[in-house]
Design a protein around this motif. Structure first.
Motif, mmCIF file in Angstrom:
data_model
loop_
_atom_site.group_PDB
_atom_site.id
_atom_site.type_symbol
_atom_site.label_atom_id
_atom_site.label_comp_id
_atom_site.label_asym_id
_atom_site.label_seq_id
_atom_site.Cartn_x
_atom_site.Cartn_y
_atom_site.Cartn_z
ATOM 1 N N SER A 299 0.904 -1.201 -0.071
ATOM 2 C CA SER A 299 0.178 -0.037 -0.098
ATOM 3 C C SER A 299 1.034 1.248 0.088
ATOM 4 O O SER A 299 2.204 1.172 0.238
ATOM 5 C CB SER A 299 -1.048 0.048 1.219
ATOM 6 O OG SER A 299 -0.217 0.146 2.371
ATOM 7 N N GLU A 300 0.342 2.348 -0.306
ATOM 8 C CA GLU A 300 0.998 3.430 -0.416
ATOM 9 C C GLU A 300 0.225 4.812 0.053
ATOM 10 O O GLU A 300 -1.146 4.765 -0.266
ATOM 11 C CB GLU A 300 1.445 3.799 -1.724
ATOM 12 C CG GLU A 300 2.184 5.041 -1.987
ATOM 13 C CD GLU A 300 2.602 5.195 -3.570
ATOM 14 O OE1 GLU A 300 3.548 4.764 -4.041
ATOM 15 O OE2 GLU A 300 1.762 5.891 -4.376
ATOM 16 N N ARG A 301 0.815 5.579 0.962
ATOM 17 C CA ARG A 301 -0.201 6.834 1.410
ATOM 18 C C ARG A 301 0.578 7.973 0.990
ATOM 19 O O ARG A 301 1.759 8.294 1.023
ATOM 20 C CB ARG A 301 0.011 6.709 2.848
ATOM 21 C CG ARG A 301 -0.677 7.818 3.464
ATOM 22 C CD ARG A 301 -0.935 7.836 5.129
ATOM 23 N NE ARG A 301 0.059 7.726 5.633
ATOM 24 C CZ ARG A 301 0.624 6.731 6.279
ATOM 25 N NH1 ARG A 301 -0.170 5.770 6.384
ATOM 26 N NH2 ARG A 301 1.643 6.479 7.164
ATOM 27 N N THR A 302 -0.171 9.045 0.317
ATOM 28 C CA THR A 302 0.444 10.128 -0.237
ATOM 29 C C THR A 302 -0.146 11.325 0.378
ATOM 30 O O THR A 302 -1.426 11.418 0.475
ATOM 31 C CB THR A 302 0.121 10.443 -1.636
ATOM 32 O OG1 THR A 302 0.715 9.291 -2.621
ATOM 33 C CG2 THR A 302 0.670 11.694 -2.363
ATOM 34 N N ARG A 303 0.405 12.277 0.871
ATOM 35 C CA ARG A 303 0.056 13.455 1.552
ATOM 36 C C ARG A 303 0.575 14.575 0.700
ATOM 37 O O ARG A 303 1.573 14.758 0.317
ATOM 38 C CB ARG A 303 0.524 13.558 2.794
ATOM 39 C CG ARG A 303 0.213 14.798 3.910
ATOM 40 C CD ARG A 303 0.668 14.518 5.059
ATOM 41 N NE ARG A 303 0.109 15.428 6.239
ATOM 42 C CZ ARG A 303 0.438 16.748 6.488
ATOM 43 N NH1 ARG A 303 1.869 17.191 5.859
ATOM 44 N NH2 ARG A 303 -0.063 17.472 7.209
ATOM 45 N N PHE A 304 -0.520 15.506 0.429
ATOM 46 C CA PHE A 304 -0.187 16.595 -0.274
ATOM 47 C C PHE A 304 -0.450 17.835 0.478
ATOM 48 O O PHE A 304 -1.249 18.106 1.112
ATOM 49 C CB PHE A 304 -1.513 16.495 -1.465
ATOM 50 C CG PHE A 304 -1.482 15.502 -2.514
ATOM 51 C CD1 PHE A 304 -0.755 15.625 -3.626
ATOM 52 C CD2 PHE A 304 -2.187 14.485 -2.183
ATOM 53 C CE1 PHE A 304 -0.772 14.387 -4.485
ATOM 54 C CE2 PHE A 304 -2.337 13.287 -3.127
ATOM 55 C CZ PHE A 304 -1.616 13.362 -4.132
#
Length: 304
Positions: free
Chosen positions: A139-144
């Motif tokens: 899984s991957e979490r991206t914070r903008f």
């Protein structure tokens, strides 16, 4: 994970049933008096491997800077997260009992120095292979972080996950080192091939400025193997070990043995339990093989 537990129970139950059949009708003396096993075993056998896997990832968060569709400055912080999976494999094992002519000649040339004990005169002791199925995920979490014209920042976060089902083929050569009575250390190397038969959707989970790439369906890797083998009885062994991809051959991915998905790389390590069962030679009432072959086979199997 449930199907791995079920399969393991089936294997253990089947093995226990086979053992109980072999022990029926034997006296107490047979059990505790060291009754000798007179079976003639072949150098070949069946192997069944199964267990969990886990995708290790880069613990560092990677940041990418750019602009969004409206031209606003944006920073994407990508954090990959490993996930557990499972695999199963069935194949065969082939043991090499003869010494290497090259090593044997070199040892004889050394004279009194003799053999290097941990190497012996065998380049390898076993070649085994298998076909199976490997379920690998991550899984991957991206914070903008977006900055508006007034300089005020706003934040958003999205997470994506995947699981791929790979049909696999593997071949490994191993060497053994005795570490205790009934226990051996296995060290080996080989190649494994994977085809993504059940791929997850190859699409970003959110619009992002981070580079996105999805691994090709076919992969080839060079791997290392480490295991600890327990002798159950002569000709039956259980190995508890690891299979670690070391070099990515195809798709190269800069030679990294990883699966590239979304904007991250995932390194799948297998934690395996392997059962090897030697076949018994068919006999028509006569001895099989030459006396030298039988002696070599008995000495090798007793040392295992």
């Amino acid at each position: 994970m449930k199907f791995v537990v079920c399969i393991l129970l089936i294997v253990i139950t089947g093995f226990s049933f086979g053992q109980s059949r072999n022990l029926r009708g034997k006296s107490r003396k047979d059990f505790f008096g060291g009754a000798r096993d007179y079976r003639q075993l072949t150098k070949d056998g069946i192997q069944i491997s199964l267990g969990p896997n886990f995708t290790f990832t880069n613990p560092k968060i990677t940041e990418y800077s750019g602009t969004d569709a409206t031209g606003r400055p944006v920073t994407a912080s990508v954090d990959p997260i490993g996930k557990p999976g499972a695999f199963i494999e069935i194949g065969a094992a082939h043991y090499r009992l003869k010494k290497s002519r090259v090593l044997d000649a070199w040892y004889k040339k050394r004279g009194d120095k003799g053999e290097i004990k941990w190497i012996g005169a065998n380049l390898f002791h076993r070649l085994d292979w298998g076909l199976g199925f490997n379920y690998i995920g991550g899984s991957e979490r991206t914070r903008f972080e977006l900055v508006d014209p007034s300089g005020v920042s706003s934040f958003d976060e999205s997470t994506g996950s995947f699981y791929n089902g790979y049909v696999t083929a593997r071949v490994t050569i191993d060497r053994f080192t005795k570490i205790a009575d009934g226990w051996h250390l296995e060290t080996g190397l080989g190649f494994n091939f994977l085809f993504n038969a059940l791929p997850a959707p190859k699409a970003p989970y959110v619009p992002t400025i981070a580079p996105v790439k999805f691994q090709q369906d076919f992969m080839a890797q060079f791997h290392l193997h480490l295991g600890f083998t327990r002798t159950i009885r002569r000709g039956d062994y259980l190995t508890f070990g690891f299979l670690v991809p070391a070099i990515g051959i195809y798709e190269p991915n800069k030679a990294r043995p990883t699966i590239q998905w979304f904007s991250s790389n995932y390194w799948p390590i297998q934690f395996q339990i392997r059962w090897i069962h030697h076949f018994t030679k068919k006999s028509n009432g006569c001895n099989t093989g030459t006396p030298e072959d039988r002696k070599r086979n008995d000495e090798y199997m007793q040392n295992r």
